[in-house]
Structure formats: C-alpha cells, structure tokens
Design a protein around this motif. Sequence first.
Motif, PDB file in Angstrom:
ATOM      1  N   ALA A   1       0.849  -1.187   0.000  1.00  0.00           N
ATOM      2  CA  ALA A   1       0.000   0.000   0.000  1.00  0.00           C
ATOM      3  C   ALA A   1       0.889   1.243   0.000  1.00  0.00           C
ATOM      4  CB  ALA A   1      -0.906  -0.006   1.223  1.00  0.00           C
ATOM      5  N   SER A   2       0.394   2.319  -0.596  1.00  0.00           N
ATOM      6  CA  SER A   2       1.220   3.502  -0.796  1.00  0.00           C
ATOM      7  C   SER A   2       1.844   4.020   0.504  1.00  0.00           C
ATOM      8  CB  SER A   2       0.385   4.610  -1.447  1.00  0.00           C
ATOM      9  OG  SER A   2       1.161   5.772  -1.631  1.00  0.00           O
ATOM     10  N   GLY A   3       1.026   4.153   1.555  1.00  0.00           N
ATOM     11  CA  GLY A   3       1.553   4.676   2.806  1.00  0.00           C
ATOM     12  C   GLY A   3       2.593   3.768   3.431  1.00  0.00           C
ATOM     13  N   THR A   4       2.393   2.471   3.338  1.00  0.00           N
ATOM     14  CA  THR A   4       3.366   1.522   3.874  1.00  0.00           C
ATOM     15  C   THR A   4       4.676   1.602   3.110  1.00  0.00           C
ATOM     16  OG1 THR A   4       1.546   0.049   4.473  1.00  0.00           O
ATOM     17  CG2 THR A   4       3.758  -0.907   4.422  1.00  0.00           C
ATOM     18  N   VAL A   5       4.585   1.690   1.796  1.00  0.00           N
ATOM     19  CA  VAL A   5       5.792   1.784   0.973  1.00  0.00           C
ATOM     20  C   VAL A   5       6.561   3.062   1.291  1.00  0.00           C
ATOM     21  CG1 VAL A   5       6.603   2.101  -1.397  1.00  0.00           C
ATOM     22  CG2 VAL A   5       4.953   0.300  -0.856  1.00  0.00           C
ATOM     23  N   THR A   6       5.848   4.175   1.462  1.00  0.00           N
ATOM     24  CA  THR A   6       6.517   5.435   1.793  1.00  0.00           C
ATOM     25  C   THR A   6       7.259   5.330   3.118  1.00  0.00           C
ATOM     26  OG1 THR A   6       4.908   6.742   0.548  1.00  0.00           O
ATOM     27  CG2 THR A   6       6.153   7.880   2.261  1.00  0.00           C
ATOM     28  N   ALA A   7       6.606   4.761   4.136  1.00  0.00           N
ATOM     29  CA  ALA A   7       7.252   4.628   5.448  1.00  0.00           C
ATOM     30  C   ALA A   7       8.438   3.677   5.385  1.00  0.00           C
ATOM     31  CB  ALA A   7       6.230   4.135   6.469  1.00  0.00           C
ATOM     32  N   LEU A   8       8.297   2.576   4.661  1.00  0.00           N
ATOM     33  CA  LEU A   8       9.391   1.613   4.537  1.00  0.00           C
ATOM     34  C   LEU A   8      10.544   2.203   3.737  1.00  0.00           C
ATOM     35  CD1 LEU A   8      10.366  -1.243   5.139  1.00  0.00           C
ATOM     36  CD2 LEU A   8       9.065  -2.046   3.142  1.00  0.00           C
ATOM     37  N   ASP A   9      10.224   2.964   2.720  1.00  0.00           N
ATOM     38  CA  ASP A   9      11.241   3.645   1.906  1.00  0.00           C
ATOM     39  C   ASP A   9      12.129   4.528   2.779  1.00  0.00           C
ATOM     40  OD1 ASP A   9      12.657   4.664  -0.271  1.00  0.00           O
ATOM     41  OD2 ASP A   9      11.092   6.086  -0.822  1.00  0.00           O
ATOM     42  N   GLU A  10      11.536   5.273   3.699  1.00  0.00           N
ATOM     43  CA  GLU A  10      12.316   6.153   4.572  1.00  0.00           C
ATOM     44  C   GLU A  10      13.294   5.370   5.434  1.00  0.00           C
ATOM     45  OE1 GLU A  10       9.392   8.337   6.716  1.00  0.00           O
ATOM     46  OE2 GLU A  10       8.751   9.538   4.983  1.00  0.00           O
ATOM     47  N   ILE A  11      12.845   4.249   5.963  1.00  0.00           N
ATOM     48  CA  ILE A  11      13.732   3.412   6.778  1.00  0.00           C
ATOM     49  C   ILE A  11      14.870   2.847   5.934  1.00  0.00           C
ATOM     50  CG2 ILE A  11      13.846   1.266   8.102  1.00  0.00           C
ATOM     51  CD1 ILE A  11      10.944   1.829   8.960  1.00  0.00           C
ATOM     52  N   LEU A  12      14.570   2.411   4.736  1.00  0.00           N
ATOM     53  CA  LEU A  12      15.584   1.830   3.867  1.00  0.00           C
ATOM     54  C   LEU A  12      16.617   2.863   3.435  1.00  0.00           C
ATOM     55  CD1 LEU A  12      13.237  -0.427   1.719  1.00  0.00           C
ATOM     56  CD2 LEU A  12      14.911  -1.208   3.414  1.00  0.00           C
ATOM     57  N   ILE A  13      16.161   4.079   3.178  1.00  0.00           N
ATOM     58  CA  ILE A  13      17.110   5.142   2.837  1.00  0.00           C
ATOM     59  C   ILE A  13      18.033   5.422   4.025  1.00  0.00           C
ATOM     60  CG2 ILE A  13      17.308   7.608   2.333  1.00  0.00           C
ATOM     61  CD1 ILE A  13      14.749   7.300   0.633  1.00  0.00           C
ATOM     62  N   ASP A  14      17.461   5.528   5.213  1.00  0.00           N
ATOM     63  CA  ASP A  14      18.274   5.767   6.407  1.00  0.00           C
ATOM     64  C   ASP A  14      19.277   4.638   6.642  1.00  0.00           C
ATOM     65  OD1 ASP A  14      16.980   8.143   6.875  1.00  0.00           O
ATOM     66  OD2 ASP A  14      15.630   7.331   8.405  1.00  0.00           O
ATOM     67  N   ALA A  15      18.888   3.418   6.272  1.00  0.00           N
ATOM     68  CA  ALA A  15      19.763   2.260   6.460  1.00  0.00           C
ATOM     69  C   ALA A  15      20.751   2.079   5.313  1.00  0.00           C
ATOM     70  CB  ALA A  15      18.923   0.998   6.601  1.00  0.00           C
ATOM     71  N   GLN A  16      20.753   3.017   4.359  1.00  0.00           N
ATOM     72  CA  GLN A  16      21.639   2.964   3.193  1.00  0.00           C
ATOM     73  C   GLN A  16      21.458   1.657   2.414  1.00  0.00           C
ATOM     74  OE1 GLN A  16      25.405   3.836   5.302  1.00  0.00           O
ATOM     75  NE2 GLN A  16      25.330   5.876   4.372  1.00  0.00           N
ATOM     76  N   ALA A  17      20.203   1.265   2.280  1.00  0.00           N
ATOM     77  CA  ALA A  17      19.899  -0.004   1.626  1.00  0.00           C
ATOM     78  C   ALA A  17      20.247  -0.006   0.148  1.00  0.00           C
ATOM     79  CB  ALA A  17      18.416  -0.320   1.805  1.00  0.00           C
ATOM     80  N   GLY A  18      20.337   1.164  -0.468  1.00  0.00           N
ATOM     81  CA  GLY A  18      20.620   1.222  -1.887  1.00  0.00           C
ATOM     82  C   GLY A  18      22.062   1.007  -2.256  1.00  0.00           C
ATOM     83  N   GLU A  19      22.956   0.905  -1.273  1.00  0.00           N
ATOM     84  CA  GLU A  19      24.351   0.634  -1.577  1.00  0.00           C
ATOM     85  C   GLU A  19      24.487  -0.779  -2.120  1.00  0.00           C
ATOM     86  OE1 GLU A  19      26.831   1.301   1.761  1.00  0.00           O
ATOM     87  OE2 GLU A  19      26.370   3.450   1.904  1.00  0.00           O
ATOM     88  N   ILE A  20      25.311  -0.937  -3.145  1.00  0.00           N
ATOM     89  CA  ILE A  20      25.556  -2.252  -3.722  1.00  0.00           C
ATOM     90  C   ILE A  20      27.031  -2.561  -3.514  1.00  0.00           C
ATOM     91  CG2 ILE A  20      25.506  -3.671  -5.805  1.00  0.00           C
ATOM     92  CD1 ILE A  20      23.253  -1.955  -6.836  1.00  0.00           C
ATOM     93  N   PRO A  21      27.349  -3.415  -2.560  1.00  0.00           N
ATOM     94  CA  PRO A  21      28.759  -3.701  -2.266  1.00  0.00           C
ATOM     95  C   PRO A  21      29.460  -4.348  -3.447  1.00  0.00           C
ATOM     96  CG  PRO A  21      27.307  -4.522  -0.533  1.00  0.00           C
ATOM     97  CD  PRO A  21      26.435  -4.148  -1.695  1.00  0.00           C
ATOM     98  N   ASP A  22      30.768  -4.150  -3.513  1.00  0.00           N
ATOM     99  CA  ASP A  22      31.558  -4.864  -4.518  1.00  0.00           C
ATOM    100  C   ASP A  22      31.439  -6.357  -4.284  1.00  0.00           C
ATOM    101  OD1 ASP A  22      32.415  -2.478  -5.607  1.00  0.00           O
ATOM    102  OD2 ASP A  22      34.230  -2.401  -4.373  1.00  0.00           O
ATOM    103  N   ALA A  23      31.445  -7.100  -5.369  1.00  0.00           N
ATOM    104  CA  ALA A  23      31.324  -8.552  -5.254  1.00  0.00           C
ATOM    105  C   ALA A  23      32.488  -9.128  -4.463  1.00  0.00           C
ATOM    106  CB  ALA A  23      31.275  -9.176  -6.646  1.00  0.00           C
ATOM    107  N   SER A  24      32.208 -10.142  -3.700  1.00  0.00           N
ATOM    108  CA  SER A  24      33.252 -10.818  -2.943  1.00  0.00           C
ATOM    109  C   SER A  24      34.207 -11.524  -3.894  1.00  0.00           C
ATOM    110  CB  SER A  24      32.637 -11.851  -1.994  1.00  0.00           C
ATOM    111  OG  SER A  24      31.784 -11.219  -1.075  1.00  0.00           O
ATOM    112  N   PRO A  25      35.463 -11.644  -3.516  1.00  0.00           N
ATOM    113  CA  PRO A  25      36.403 -12.382  -4.373  1.00  0.00           C
ATOM    114  C   PRO A  25      35.942 -13.824  -4.529  1.00  0.00           C
ATOM    115  CG  PRO A  25      37.567 -11.157  -2.662  1.00  0.00           C
ATOM    116  CD  PRO A  25      36.106 -11.085  -2.331  1.00  0.00           C
ATOM    117  N   SER A  26      36.071 -14.354  -5.735  1.00  0.00           N
ATOM    118  CA  SER A  26      35.653 -15.741  -5.970  1.00  0.00           C
ATOM    119  C   SER A  26      36.729 -16.710  -5.520  1.00  0.00           C
ATOM    120  CB  SER A  26      35.348 -15.943  -7.453  1.00  0.00           C
ATOM    121  OG  SER A  26      36.458 -15.639  -8.240  1.00  0.00           O
TER     122      SER A  26
END
Length: 294
Positions: A269-294
């Motif tokens: 639901a829109s309101g739930t997504v907005t609230a969850l989005d704020e938490i994820l931004i604060d948690a820096q969820a959009g960072e994509i770490p470099d791949a681990s060495p194989s």
Amino acid sequence: MSDHTDGLSNAAAGAVARVDVDFTELARLAVEVAEKAGAHIRRHTPERVEVAATKSTPTDVVTAMDRDVETLIKGWVQQSRPDDGFFGEESGDHSRGELTWIVDPIDGTANYLYGIDQYAVSVAVGSRSSDESGWTMLAGAVHHVRAEKTWWAAKGHGAWQDNTRLRIGPPPGLSMSLVGTGFGYDPARRAHQARVLVEVLPQIRDIRRIGSAALDLCRVAQGQLDALYEQGLGLWDYAAGGLIVEEAGGVVRGLANGAPSPIMVIAGASGTVTALDEILIDAQAGEIPDASPS
C-alpha cells in the motif's frame, strides 16, 4: 542501466509507446502458458533434482527444468504471437518487438532444488516506453506450481487469484506490517542486506523470507503480506507480480520514490511503501557492495 534490468516505467519515465491490443487477451495467454509450464514441472520433476549450471555464484543455480520450461514457454508464446519479443532469465534471449514477453521459468529455483514447495512460473508482457527509459507491464501471470494457484492481472482490468478479484485493504501501519524480503547470492551483498534488516526489523511486525519474489508480490496483492522490499531483483522477478500488486491497488517503487530496479523494489500500500522507503534510505539499503572475491 542495461536493457535487462530497467525498472517498470512510472509517471516520470517517459511516454509509453502506443499499443493497440486487448490486454485481457494477453493476460489469458500469460495464464495459459504459465499453467501449462506448471503442469509440465509437476509431471516431469525427477525424484532428485540436480544442478545443471551456476550463474553469479556457486549458490546461484540453474536446473535442467529451468531451461526446459523457458524453451517451452517461448515456443508457446511464439505460436500465438510470433512477432512479439522475448526476454528469458535463463537463456539470455532478448529479442525485441512492439511487445516483449518477460519470463522467469522457475522463480524460487533453490526451493525447487531442495523440494520446498514455494516456487512459481512468472510470465509477463510489456511495452518499452517510447523514450527507452522503462517498461510498462500490460499483463502478467504468476502460477504457484505446487499449490496449482494462479494470480494474474491485465492493465486497467484489476488483479485476480484465479476468479477472485484482489484489492489491497487499508494498511495496518508499518509497526504492524508483515514484510517479505529476500537476499542475494554474493556474500558481500548478503552481509549488507543483513545489516539493513537489523535496521528494518525493530520497526515492523515481523519479516518473512519465502524464497520467491514473484510469490511474495502476489501475497502482497492478496493481503498475506503487507509489503515487500528486496535488493537485487531482475525484471523477470517482478514484472508479473508487480503488475498484480498495482492492479490490486498497491504501488511498486524503488528508493526515494524512483522506479523499481535491481537497486531496490518496494511493494505494498502507498503509505506503507513510503514509510518503509524512509527506513531503507536511512539504512543505506541502496548501496551495492563490490562482489566478494571468488
């Protein structure tokens, strides 16, 4: 971002290419081929499923059934719509037409490998926006192989579980929301996702990790989950399920109200997504770490 991972288009993503087709007919075909694929899997699954290949990591597996089912779906679609494009997760096929079929032959392959009954066939059809900035999904179906249930949607015609119309109810508030998520295969990404989860978990009712994003999205549309967030999804993972959520009255977004993408998919639901989005931004969820060495 590559063709293979562009998000679904939203209002800011550019004009949608004009498509003169009955979306409900596309949905009927999506349901038909998804259910035929599910029946094939049920009939032909061996007593012991073996790994046929790996992809991004040794734990990111492909089975012979993944490949066989994708080939079957491509053939069935082309029998009815020979001029449409096709984008399959396993084969790497990516032909383009006015419409393109986007297929995950088994969403939840690890569950299938281990005999856990939570996996699905996902079939969607979409149109590329005229400025090439994103996709608009027109129809889609997700078939739960073991439960023999199908969720489907046609743009502008609602979302359905078999013959039952789906509508997302009033959101309960984030603190009372049951939220689905998933984790990637690369160890560095998994560690980052675990750190994000530590920030999310105290602020929601609880978390569920079922192992199929397509099924999670259908559960959001049906009210069995209140929201989903996940990093690392491909378009094939959420093309059909995302449309089902939207047609049930929900939203599917990326971080900061952007389009969904491998960086993040958030649904509910829109309101739930907005609230969850704020938490994820604060948690820096959009960072994509470099791949681990194989």
